[in-house]
Design an enzyme around this catalytic site. Structure first.
Site, PDB file in Angstrom:
ATOM      1  N   ASP A 166      -6.994  28.895  23.526  1.00 28.13           N
ATOM      2  CA  ASP A 166      -8.400  28.525  23.380  1.00 28.13           C
ATOM      3  C   ASP A 166      -9.082  28.781  24.715  1.00 28.13           C
ATOM      4  O   ASP A 166      -8.482  28.525  25.768  1.00 28.13           O
ATOM      5  CB  ASP A 166      -8.517  27.040  23.010  1.00 28.13           C
ATOM      6  CG  ASP A 166      -9.842  26.685  22.350  1.00 28.13           C
ATOM      7  OD1 ASP A 166     -10.891  26.916  22.989  1.00 28.13           O
ATOM      8  OD2 ASP A 166      -9.817  26.177  21.220  1.00 28.13           O
ATOM      9  N   ASN A 167     -10.307  29.311  24.694  1.00 28.64           N
ATOM     10  CA  ASN A 167     -11.025  29.494  25.966  1.00 28.64           C
ATOM     11  C   ASN A 167     -11.819  28.250  26.344  1.00 28.64           C
ATOM     12  O   ASN A 167     -12.474  28.213  27.386  1.00 28.64           O
ATOM     13  CB  ASN A 167     -11.925  30.725  25.920  1.00 28.64           C
ATOM     14  CG  ASN A 167     -13.129  30.571  25.007  1.00 28.64           C
ATOM     15  OD1 ASN A 167     -13.283  29.563  24.310  1.00 28.64           O
ATOM     16  ND2 ASN A 167     -13.988  31.581  24.999  1.00 28.64           N
ATOM     17  N   THR A 224     -15.920  25.838  23.308  1.00 30.84           N
ATOM     18  CA  THR A 224     -16.298  24.731  22.418  1.00 30.84           C
ATOM     19  C   THR A 224     -15.095  23.855  22.088  1.00 30.84           C
ATOM     20  O   THR A 224     -15.271  22.693  21.730  1.00 30.84           O
ATOM     21  CB  THR A 224     -16.934  25.237  21.110  1.00 30.84           C
ATOM     22  OG1 THR A 224     -16.020  26.124  20.448  1.00 30.84           O
ATOM     23  CG2 THR A 224     -18.230  25.984  21.391  1.00 30.84           C
ATOM     24  N   GLY A 225     -13.895  24.389  22.190  1.00 34.79           N
ATOM     25  CA  GLY A 225     -12.702  23.574  22.034  1.00 34.79           C
ATOM     26  C   GLY A 225     -12.581  22.615  23.208  1.00 34.79           C
ATOM     27  O   GLY A 225     -13.121  22.848  24.286  1.00 34.79           O
ATOM     28  N   ALA A 257      -9.896  31.978   9.447  1.00 30.84           N
ATOM     29  CA  ALA A 257     -10.875  30.974   9.036  1.00 30.84           C
ATOM     30  C   ALA A 257     -12.246  31.615   8.966  1.00 30.84           C
ATOM     31  O   ALA A 257     -12.924  31.789   9.975  1.00 30.84           O
ATOM     32  CB  ALA A 257     -10.884  29.811  10.022  1.00 30.84           C
ATOM     33  N   TYR A 283     -23.572  34.128  13.710  1.00 31.70           N
ATOM     34  CA  TYR A 283     -22.380  33.498  13.125  1.00 31.70           C
ATOM     35  C   TYR A 283     -22.051  34.109  11.767  1.00 31.70           C
ATOM     36  O   TYR A 283     -20.906  34.507  11.515  1.00 31.70           O
ATOM     37  CB  TYR A 283     -22.606  32.000  12.989  1.00 31.70           C
ATOM     38  CG  TYR A 283     -21.402  31.236  12.486  1.00 31.70           C
ATOM     39  CD1 TYR A 283     -20.248  31.147  13.248  1.00 31.70           C
ATOM     40  CD2 TYR A 283     -21.429  30.580  11.256  1.00 31.70           C
ATOM     41  CE1 TYR A 283     -19.143  30.436  12.802  1.00 31.70           C
ATOM     42  CE2 TYR A 283     -20.335  29.863  10.806  1.00 31.70           C
ATOM     43  CZ  TYR A 283     -19.190  29.793  11.577  1.00 31.70           C
ATOM     44  OH  TYR A 283     -18.102  29.087  11.121  1.00 31.70           O
ATOM     45  N   LYS A 334     -18.642  36.540  10.996  1.00 28.11           N
ATOM     46  CA  LYS A 334     -17.626  36.191  10.006  1.00 28.11           C
ATOM     47  C   LYS A 334     -17.533  37.251   8.904  1.00 28.11           C
ATOM     48  O   LYS A 334     -16.438  37.560   8.416  1.00 28.11           O
ATOM     49  CB  LYS A 334     -17.934  34.819   9.401  1.00 28.11           C
ATOM     50  CG  LYS A 334     -17.759  33.650  10.369  1.00 28.11           C
ATOM     51  CD  LYS A 334     -16.308  33.464  10.787  1.00 28.11           C
ATOM     52  CE  LYS A 334     -16.104  32.185  11.567  1.00 28.11           C
ATOM     53  NZ  LYS A 334     -14.686  31.986  11.966  1.00 28.11           N
TER      54      LYS A 334
END
Length: 321
Positions: free
Chosen positions: A35-36, A39-40, A121, A152, A156
């Site tokens: 994860d960078n 937002t995580g 996802a 977004y 996706k």
């Protein structure tokens, strides 16, 4: 079944990703989380750091994957790497587009190298502001490709197309889920989505922000239910896309009323203009998930919100009334 399997979870420090880390570790799998942290949140995975079967690497999947990640051969690669809330993906607009394109390609190349099962996802946002209700996977969507939510939605949609090509050109085993609104413990209180907004506002005794008249509908899936669906799809041979979400549909006003009641506050409602391209209705048809995966959600909105509000109270240090 997944005991001793090597699993890579991109976006594993995010809300859903961290729950997946926990679930796979509980089954005895070896989990590599990358994860960078744009937002995580590292706090989502801190309870796993000392687990012998867990490793974390701060990695941007849009760049070349480092040796500490690629030295391992993986059985499953799960891609949840992307901002997911409107304020975050609008702030990180270019990064959101690139992670859907370059980031997804880098993970697909790794899955191809290892002949790993690849899970992606995707999102209900590929349906845009739908003219078909509820939404079936065969529906092509009603998406504005040039607007404030396009980064977004189109990221996706592009990643789905890229996965289709890799599957058909290289024979890669892939499974794609279109995920509908998900909530539960572990959410970032500041992620800007409706459930977290309403809960933080209610617990602070502030008015709940309603966009438009509140008649727009959403379907809310508790995170534990979603994780079970993701794991079923990842472990299967199903290609998808497959809708994963709770088909119980609620208006935003109904959601607000439940949260005010469960939080035990006297918060009022405050109406604001409806954002551009905000969907007026959203409800998954999950007949495919039921038939192909024997999956459907079990947790009611009332019960799930109760658990989520308890988590928010603890996280924000707010005592019960």
């Amino acid at each position: 079944m997944r005991k001793d399997k090597q699993i890579l979870i991109a976006g594993g420090a995010g809300f859903i990703g961290s729950h997946l880390c926990e679930a796979y570790l509980a089954e005895g799998a070896h989990v590599t989380c990358i994860d960078n942290t744009s937002t995580g949140r590292k706090q989502n995975i801190r309870q796993f750091i000392k687990e012998p079967n867990f490793s974390f690497h701060q990695v941007d999947i849009c760049e070349s994957l480092p040796a500490e990640v690629t030295k391992q051969k993986y059985d499953f690669i799960l891609n949840l790497a992307s901002p997911a809330s409107p304020p975050k993906y609008q702030e990180l607009a270019i990064e959101t587009l690139l992670v859907g394109a370059i980031g997804t390609k880098n993970l697909l190349d790794l899955a191809r190298r290892d002949n790993a099962r690849f899970f992606h996802a995707s999102t209900s946002e590929v349906y845009g502001d739908p003219t078909v209700h509820p939404q079936l996977e065969s529906y092509y969507g009603n998406v504005n490709s040039y607007g404030p939510r396009a980064m977004y939605d189109e990221a996706k949609r592009f990643s789905e197309a890229l996965i289709y090509v890799y599957r058909n050109k290289y024979g890669l085993s892939t499974g794609t889920a279109r995920i509908f609104n998900t909530y539960g413990p572990g959410m970032d209180p500041e992620d800007g989505r409706v459930v977290s907004n309403f809960i933080t506002q209610a617990l602070a005794g502030k008015p709940l922000t309603i966009y438009g008249d509140g008649s727009q509908t959403r379907s809310f899936c508790y995170v534990d239910d979603l994780v079970k669906g993701i794991m079923k799809l990842a472990a299967s041979d199903e290609e998808g896309p497959i809708n994963l979400g709770n088909p119980s549909e609620f208006t935003v006003l109904e959601l607000a009323d439940q949260i005010i009641e469960l939080a035990g506050t006297q918060s009022k409602l405050e109406h604001h203009p409806l954002p551009v391209n905000d969907p007026t209705q959203r409800q998954p048809n999950i007949s495919k998930a039921k038939a192909k995966l024997a999956w459907e959600p079990r947790v009611s909105l009332h019960d799930g919100l109760g658990k989520t509000i308890t988590y928010f109270r603890e996280t924000l240090g707010i005592s019960s009334y």
